[in-house]
Design an enzyme around this catalytic site. Structure first.
Site, PDB file in Angstrom:
ATOM      1  N   LYS A  27       0.830  -1.168  -0.037  1.00  0.00           N
ATOM      2  CA  LYS A  27       0.082  -0.036  -0.153  1.00  0.00           C
ATOM      3  C   LYS A  27       0.888   1.154   0.013  1.00  0.00           C
ATOM      4  CE  LYS A  27      -3.892   0.107   2.579  1.00  0.00           C
ATOM      5  NZ  LYS A  27      -4.934   0.685   2.422  1.00  0.00           N
ATOM      6  N   ARG A  97      -3.295   2.788   8.775  1.00  0.00           N
ATOM      7  CA  ARG A  97      -3.931   1.722   8.157  1.00  0.00           C
ATOM      8  C   ARG A  97      -2.445   0.671   8.150  1.00  0.00           C
ATOM      9  NH1 ARG A  97      -8.384   2.471   4.543  1.00  0.00           N
ATOM     10  NH2 ARG A  97      -8.752   4.726   4.366  1.00  0.00           N
ATOM     11  N   GLY A 106      -8.092  -7.197   5.007  1.00  0.00           N
ATOM     12  CA  GLY A 106      -8.983  -7.312   6.296  1.00  0.00           C
ATOM     13  C   GLY A 106      -8.389  -8.043   7.351  1.00  0.00           C
ATOM     14  N   MET A 108      -5.481  -7.283   9.150  1.00  0.00           N
ATOM     15  CA  MET A 108      -4.963  -6.426  10.180  1.00  0.00           C
ATOM     16  C   MET A 108      -5.656  -5.103  10.541  1.00  0.00           C
ATOM     17  SD  MET A 108      -0.955  -6.647   9.409  1.00  0.00           S
ATOM     18  CE  MET A 108      -0.915  -6.468   7.861  1.00  0.00           C
ATOM     19  N   ARG A 353      -3.505  -1.363  -6.469  1.00  0.00           N
ATOM     20  CA  ARG A 353      -2.887  -2.375  -6.173  1.00  0.00           C
ATOM     21  C   ARG A 353      -3.401  -3.329  -7.305  1.00  0.00           C
ATOM     22  NH1 ARG A 353      -5.704  -4.917  -0.833  1.00  0.00           N
ATOM     23  NH2 ARG A 353      -7.658  -4.709  -1.615  1.00  0.00           N
ATOM     24  N   HIS A 469     -16.230  -9.121   1.267  1.00  0.00           N
ATOM     25  CA  HIS A 469     -15.198  -9.905   1.856  1.00  0.00           C
ATOM     26  C   HIS A 469     -15.344 -11.289   1.239  1.00  0.00           C
ATOM     27  CE1 HIS A 469     -13.546 -12.692   4.621  1.00  0.00           C
ATOM     28  NE2 HIS A 469     -12.408 -11.913   4.783  1.00  0.00           N
ATOM     29  N   SER A 778      14.494 -42.759 -15.182  1.00  0.00           N
ATOM     30  CA  SER A 778      13.357 -41.743 -14.888  1.00  0.00           C
ATOM     31  C   SER A 778      13.377 -41.749 -13.227  1.00  0.00           C
ATOM     32  CB  SER A 778      12.033 -42.524 -15.301  1.00  0.00           C
ATOM     33  OG  SER A 778      10.674 -41.629 -14.967  1.00  0.00           O
ATOM     34  N   CYS A 845       8.982 -38.708 -12.957  1.00  0.00           N
ATOM     35  CA  CYS A 845       7.676 -39.334 -12.925  1.00  0.00           C
ATOM     36  C   CYS A 845       6.981 -39.409 -11.625  1.00  0.00           C
ATOM     37  CB  CYS A 845       7.501 -40.473 -13.819  1.00  0.00           C
ATOM     38  SG  CYS A 845       8.345 -41.815 -12.902  1.00  0.00           S
ATOM     39  N   TYR A 865      12.628 -34.349 -19.654  1.00  0.00           N
ATOM     40  CA  TYR A 865      11.221 -34.328 -19.482  1.00  0.00           C
ATOM     41  C   TYR A 865      10.709 -34.512 -18.298  1.00  0.00           C
ATOM     42  CZ  TYR A 865      10.947 -39.626 -19.098  1.00  0.00           C
ATOM     43  OH  TYR A 865      11.169 -40.678 -18.641  1.00  0.00           O
TER      44      TYR A 865
HETATM   45  C1  PEP Z   1       7.750 -42.954  -7.570  1.00  0.00           C
HETATM   46  O1  PEP Z   1       8.051 -43.765  -6.824  1.00  0.00           O
HETATM   47  O2  PEP Z   1       8.216 -41.605  -7.698  1.00  0.00           O
HETATM   48  C2  PEP Z   1       6.742 -43.397  -8.675  1.00  0.00           C
HETATM   49  C3  PEP Z   1       6.664 -42.618  -9.697  1.00  0.00           C
HETATM   50  O3  PEP Z   1       6.724 -44.848  -8.851  1.00  0.00           O
HETATM   51  P1  PEP Z   1       5.168 -45.146  -7.668  1.00  0.00           P
HETATM   52  O4  PEP Z   1       4.713 -43.808  -7.160  1.00  0.00           O
HETATM   53  O5  PEP Z   1       4.549 -45.998  -8.504  1.00  0.00           O
HETATM   54  O6  PEP Z   1       5.884 -45.985  -6.606  1.00  0.00           O
END
Ligand code: PEP
Ligand code: MG
Length: 891
Positions: A27, A97, A106, A108, A353, A469, A778, A845, A865
């Protein structure tokens, strides 16, 4: 030189600017910036957040030289306003304020009309010629100050006023005359004296320091602490205090106060949007006591309101205001949320803001601002909060026909939800803990209700406008909200609400359509929304920027289709055990697991083979030539063992064995710690026939598809839970021999790769050896987090919440990657793996693949990825683009 604690704003002498929000709070920094831009801002000063830090570090005391600095700044305010603090002729009134780095609406405390006392009120009457206004302001001040600074319950003041009005036969505050308010002021002062044994402070200086102290203290009140926790705001930041010359919106019919957004915060439409009240003070608009009027004619007509707009009532002020809105938008290059007051026909700006907005509004505004050449495509991509994309996936009402429409209110926050009615925030929280969906119904909400709003799926209020609010907070949370549904009467003692004679009890189901403001009886079917054109454009820009590919974790055709529609570029994890959860399949999996001999196991596997092959054909077909990583079976045994008598009997019958024997076998297989037991590659090494079946299913599906369609499917076969190179070598040789067999049987040449999950610390550390036999890695960061911390994935919930509350852990490491520990192992794994095999493909993953914070870490360490659940694919695409932008800007 003495340290600077106080920063003046107003005209040319302004000391702060917009970049100083850490020091001056949002502010204060923006008030300074508006003053610099030459906009009409009442002069004032900000006491910096460093004073707050000092205050808490030194037993709630101030730095030595602060009084002097405040005094000096106050002198400047007096000079610019032409009034004097505590003066008998031309008294200066102040507002005090809070203002943290990020807005905490809201949460403080605020004190208005400060400086009034029994003498200056007379001067105010003389100057304004308006006794009613002067005493009305004075009574507001006493009430607010007594509440915020002296800790007296506002209810006691309200009772005095209500009793007085009743005696006089008044139903509205507007019937009160100056003399009436004067009596109220006297009664209030008596109340304070009774409560505190001392009189209400007359000295303006004492009032000022009382209010400054109260604002600093309010940084630590429980509701502010809860808000900070919910929004990840650091306790150390502290708040600034903004002291500013008062301007009065309540001096008469040529006065007003209001709030506005430079674009529509619900839809993003480029049209000024806001509300105001004639002859009122700022708090009245948000309090929802009177129904505010529309600022523009267009929105008045759209709302079907009979109350005149600001555009018609005060055309000059309106035109000046619209120019200021345009100027501020151009200056900040973003939609602004503004507060203003009109005092006797003169416009004053009290705040600007960045405006909070729904996700669909955010997308529309970002894309349109690129078209308007206000910002670049990169800025647009950088602006959208990836986690909030979830909001776009909110359901909407599918078909309301056949459902009774109970009433309508204001469409305060879009989306739709149904749930059981509850009337308090605590009940909402309790019901949610029991797993029940709830709709929180309140007359109006206040910051005390925040936890209930979080717990509820939707919020319904009977009072308050689009900037109330409830509306502002629900929009920020991305929850449907209907406000100002005046046709509803809430009867709290009876735990029910009455809508045009119909009684809805606590626990009854209703449905809210926050996009249209309609309330329905019962549960109305929902449908998933279509993604907008703006969404698609922004995603294209994000795709141009990002480096990492985005894949999905999916194994059913419906999940695969969803992921593809959200832009997935491959499957990063197909958990084959998940393909076996249902019906007949789970029976065969159980048979396979419980089999006593290899022959029996092969019999069960033979039943699974065609199902597995067919599922894979379907997935390969859907994915066309996009990469698909199929993970070999990784069942924590306890998830698959039959538990009930009925389940055991069913399997026994199928296997043609005695159920007692089978029970015994299940007991033999019972593990104390299944997560660290016979799962992943351990099971595959023990029972190579499982690998044989799965590899055969994969290769036969590949062969069939390439024969049928000529498509080049190149499956990536992934081995789970590998800790040693020798484990992977073992499973790999089985896969390779099946490949040979299938090639010969089908007279084809297969194209595939074999890789592994890296989900054990040893695998990360020995990545160099493992890469000799793995073509890709992975990172399974779910298990890697479990095994690095030694915290069971299944049992963490009982203490991780407490760890976060006590600050031992800032974030849940199963949600957001622990960069220093687990992350270090991932980056060691990448480095060591690539040192042996430079073209090693690396991805992630675990659940972290869909978490924006973790995605930026993945970018930093150079993963190829990320793979996440289908609904998180858009989030991952955007977060991956932002990760590139941020890593290039930090270079
Ligand atoms: C993991 O362990 O990160 C994974 C992707 O395999 P899961 O969750 O199936 O054990
Ligand atoms: Mg795992």
């Amino acid at each position: 030189m003495a340290k600077k604690w106080v920063y003046f704003f107003g005209g040319k002498e302004t000391e702060g600017n917009a970049s100083m929000r850490d020091l001056l709070g949002g502010k204060g920094a923006n008030l300074a910036e508006m003053s610099r831009l030459g906009l009409p801002v009442p002069p004032g000063f900000s006491i910096s957040t460093e004073v707050c830090t000092h205050y808490y570090a030194n037993e709630q005391s101030y730095p030595d030289d602060i009084k002097e600095q405040v005094w000096e700044a106050l002198k400047k305010v007096e000079r610019l306003s032409g009034k004097r603090f505590g003066d008998m002729h031309s008294p200066l009134m102040l507002s005090v304020r809070s203002g943290a780095r990020v807005s905490m609406p809201g949460m403080m405390d605020t004190v208005l009309n400060l400086g009034l006392n029994s003498k200056s009120v007379l001067a105010l009457i003389e100057k304004s010629g308006n006794e009613r206004f002067a005493y009305d302001s004075y009574r507001r001040f006493i009430q607010m100050y007594s509440d915020v600074v002296l800790g007296i319950d506002v209810g006691e003041f309200e009772d005095i006023l209500e009793d007085y009005k009743e005696d006089k036969g008044y139903s509205q505050d507007t019937q009160m005359s100056g003399a009436d308010w004067k009596e109220i002021v006297n009664a209030y002062k008596v109340l304070v004296e009774e409560e505190l044994d001392e009189s209400f402070p007359e000295s303006p200086e004492a009032q000022l320091w009382g209010a400054i102290g109260a604002v600093f203290k309010s940084w630590m009140v429980p509701r502010a602490q809860t808000y900070r926790k919910l929004h990840n705001i650091s306790e150390d930041w502290g708040t600034a205090v903004n002291v500013q010359a008062m301007v009065f919106g309540n001096m008469g019919e040529d006065c007003a106060t209001g709030v506005a957004f430079t674009r529509n915060p619900s839809t993003g439409e480029k049209a000024l949007y806001g509300e105001f009240l004639i002859n009122a003070q700022g708090e009245d608009v948000v309090a929802g006591i009177r129904t505010p009027q529309d600022i523009t004619e267009a929105s008045r007509i759209a709302a079907g309101s009979q109350n005149p707009s600001l555009e018609i009532l005060m055309p000059d002020v309106f035109s000046q205001f619209t120019h200021i809105c345009e100027k501020l938008e151009r200056h900040y290059k973003d939609m602004q949320d503004l507060e203003f007051t009109v005092e006797q026909g003169k416009l004053w700006m009290l705040q600007t803001r960045k405006g909070k907005r729904t996700m669909s509004a955010a997308l529309k505004i970002a894309v349109e601002m690129v078209e308007e050449e206000l910002i670049s495509e990169r800025e647009a991509v950088d602006r959208i909060d990836p986690s909030s994309l979830d909001q776009l996936l909110h359901p909407t009402i599918a078909e309301s026909a056949g459902h009774e429409e109970l009433t309508t209110g204001l469409p305060a926050s879009p989306g739709a939800a149904y749930g059981a009615v509850v009337f308090t925030a605590d009940e909402a929280e309790a019901e949610k803990a029991n797993g029940n969906p709830v709709i929180l119904v309140r007359v109006e909400t206040s910051p005390e209700d925040i936890h209930g709003m979080h717990a509820a799926l939707g919020v319904l209020t009977t009072r308050g406008g689009m900037t109330s609010h409830a509306a502002v907070v629900a929009r920020g949370m991305g929850k449907p909200c209907i406000s100002g549904a005046g046709g509803i009467r809430v009867d709290l003692p009876r735990q029910q609400m009455i809508i045009e004679g119909k009684i809805i009890n606590k626990g009854d189901f209703i449905t809210l359509d926050g996009s249209s403001g309609r309330v329905f009886d019962g549960r109305v079917e929902m449908q998933q929304p279509e993604t907008s054109q703006e969404f698609r454009r922004l995603m294209e820009w994000a795709d141009d920027i990002r480096r990492m590919k985005v894949r999905t974790n999916a194994e059913t055709p419906s999940d695969v289709k969803t992921a593809l529609s959200f832009g997935a570029e491959g499957i990063g994890l197909c958990r084959t055990e998940h393909m076996f959860f249902q019906g007949e399949r789970i029976l065969s999996v159980r048979e396979m697991i419980l089999a006593d001999t290899k022959v029996e196991r092969q019999k069960a596997l033979a039943k699974l083979l065609p199902m597995q092959r067919q599922d894979l054909i379907q997935i390969f077909e859907l994915m066309e030539e996009l990469p698909v990583t199929i993970r070999l079976l990784d069942p924590p045994l306890h998830e698959f063992l039959p538990k009930t008598e009925k389940e055991i009997e069913e399997v026994a019958l199928n296997m043609g064995v005695n159920s007692e024997d089978l029970k015994e076998r299940a007991q033999e297989l019972h593990e104390v710690n299944p997560m660290l037991g016979n799962r992943g590659c351990r099971l595959l090494v023990l029972f190579p026939e499982i690998v044989e079946m799965q590899a055969r299913a994969i290769f036969e599906a590949t062969a069939e598809l390439s024969k049928r369609t000529g498509a080049t499917v190149k499956p990536e076969i992934m081995v789970p839970l590998v800790g040693m190179k020798s484990e992977l070598e073992n499973v790999r040789s089985t896969i390779l021999s099946v490949a040979k067999e299938v090639e010969q049987e089908n007279d084809v040449s297969l194209n595939f790769s074999i890789g592994t999950m890296i989900e054990l610390p040893r695998a990360a550390l020995r990545a160099e050896d493992i890469a000799e036999v793995a073509e890709f890695f992975s990172f399974g960061t779910n298990d890697l987090t479990q095994t690095t911390f030694g915290i069971s994935r299944d049992d963490a919930a009982s203490f991780l919440g407490n760890y976060q509350e006590t600050g031992i852990l800032k974030l849940d490491p199963f949600v957001s990657i622990d960069e220093k520990g687990v992350g270090e192992l991932v980056s060691i794994g990448v480095r060591r793996g690539k040192s042996r095999r430079p073209d090693l493909k690396v991805g992630i993953c675990g659940e972290h693949g869909g978490d924006p914070h973790s995605i930026s870490f993945c970018e930093m360490i150079g993963l190829d990825y990320i793979s996440c659940s289908p609904f998180r694919v858009p989030i991952a695409r955007l977060a991956a683009a932002q990760a590139v932008l941020r890593s290039s800007s930090s270079r």
